[in-house]
Design a protein around this motif. Structure first.
Motif, PDB file in Angstrom:
ATOM      1  N   PHE A  13       0.840  -1.189   0.000  1.00  0.00           N
ATOM      2  CA  PHE A  13       0.000   0.000   0.000  1.00  0.00           C
ATOM      3  C   PHE A  13       0.879   1.243   0.000  1.00  0.00           C
ATOM      4  O   PHE A  13       1.816   1.360   0.799  1.00  0.00           O
ATOM      5  N   THR A  14       0.608   2.168  -0.897  1.00  0.00           N
ATOM      6  CA  THR A  14       1.327   3.439  -0.945  1.00  0.00           C
ATOM      7  C   THR A  14       0.319   4.576  -0.991  1.00  0.00           C
ATOM      8  O   THR A  14      -0.588   4.576  -1.819  1.00  0.00           O
ATOM      9  N   PHE A  15       0.479   5.550  -0.095  1.00  0.00           N
ATOM     10  CA  PHE A  15      -0.365   6.741  -0.050  1.00  0.00           C
ATOM     11  C   PHE A  15       0.536   7.940  -0.269  1.00  0.00           C
ATOM     12  O   PHE A  15       1.525   8.133   0.436  1.00  0.00           O
ATOM     13  N   TYR A  16       0.224   8.767  -1.273  1.00  0.00           N
ATOM     14  CA  TYR A  16       1.089   9.872  -1.657  1.00  0.00           C
ATOM     15  C   TYR A  16       0.258  11.127  -1.833  1.00  0.00           C
ATOM     16  O   TYR A  16      -0.713  11.137  -2.579  1.00  0.00           O
ATOM     17  N   VAL A  17       0.644  12.206  -1.133  1.00  0.00           N
ATOM     18  CA  VAL A  17      -0.012  13.507  -1.254  1.00  0.00           C
ATOM     19  C   VAL A  17       1.074  14.539  -1.555  1.00  0.00           C
ATOM     20  O   VAL A  17       1.829  14.932  -0.668  1.00  0.00           O
TER      21      VAL A  17
END
Length: 66
Positions: free
Chosen positions: A41-45
């Motif tokens: 899982f990768t979350f990028y903002v």
């Protein structure tokens, strides 16, 4: 108005095509960009990158409209 939309579309296209090279110089991994990687899982903002591109695009559009 249609001219402006065409220019904005071309700028977005150019950034999309140049993104692999822009990421090599650090654009997309600036201080202030949030990236969380956990397993698969990768979350990028991209907060800072978005602000920088917004300022750059605002200056370009301001110069075009002058």
């Amino acid at each position: 108005m249609s001219r402006l939309l065409i220019i904005v579309g071309l700028v977005i296209l150019a950034v999309g095509l140049l993104w692999p090279w822009l990421s090599r110089i650090g654009l997309g991994r600036l201080p202030g960009d949030i990236m969380i990687e956990r397993g698969n899982f990768t979350f990028y903002v991209p907060i800072t990158t978005g602000l920088l591109l917004s300022v750059l695009l605002s200056v370009i559009l301001w110069l075009v409209n002058r």
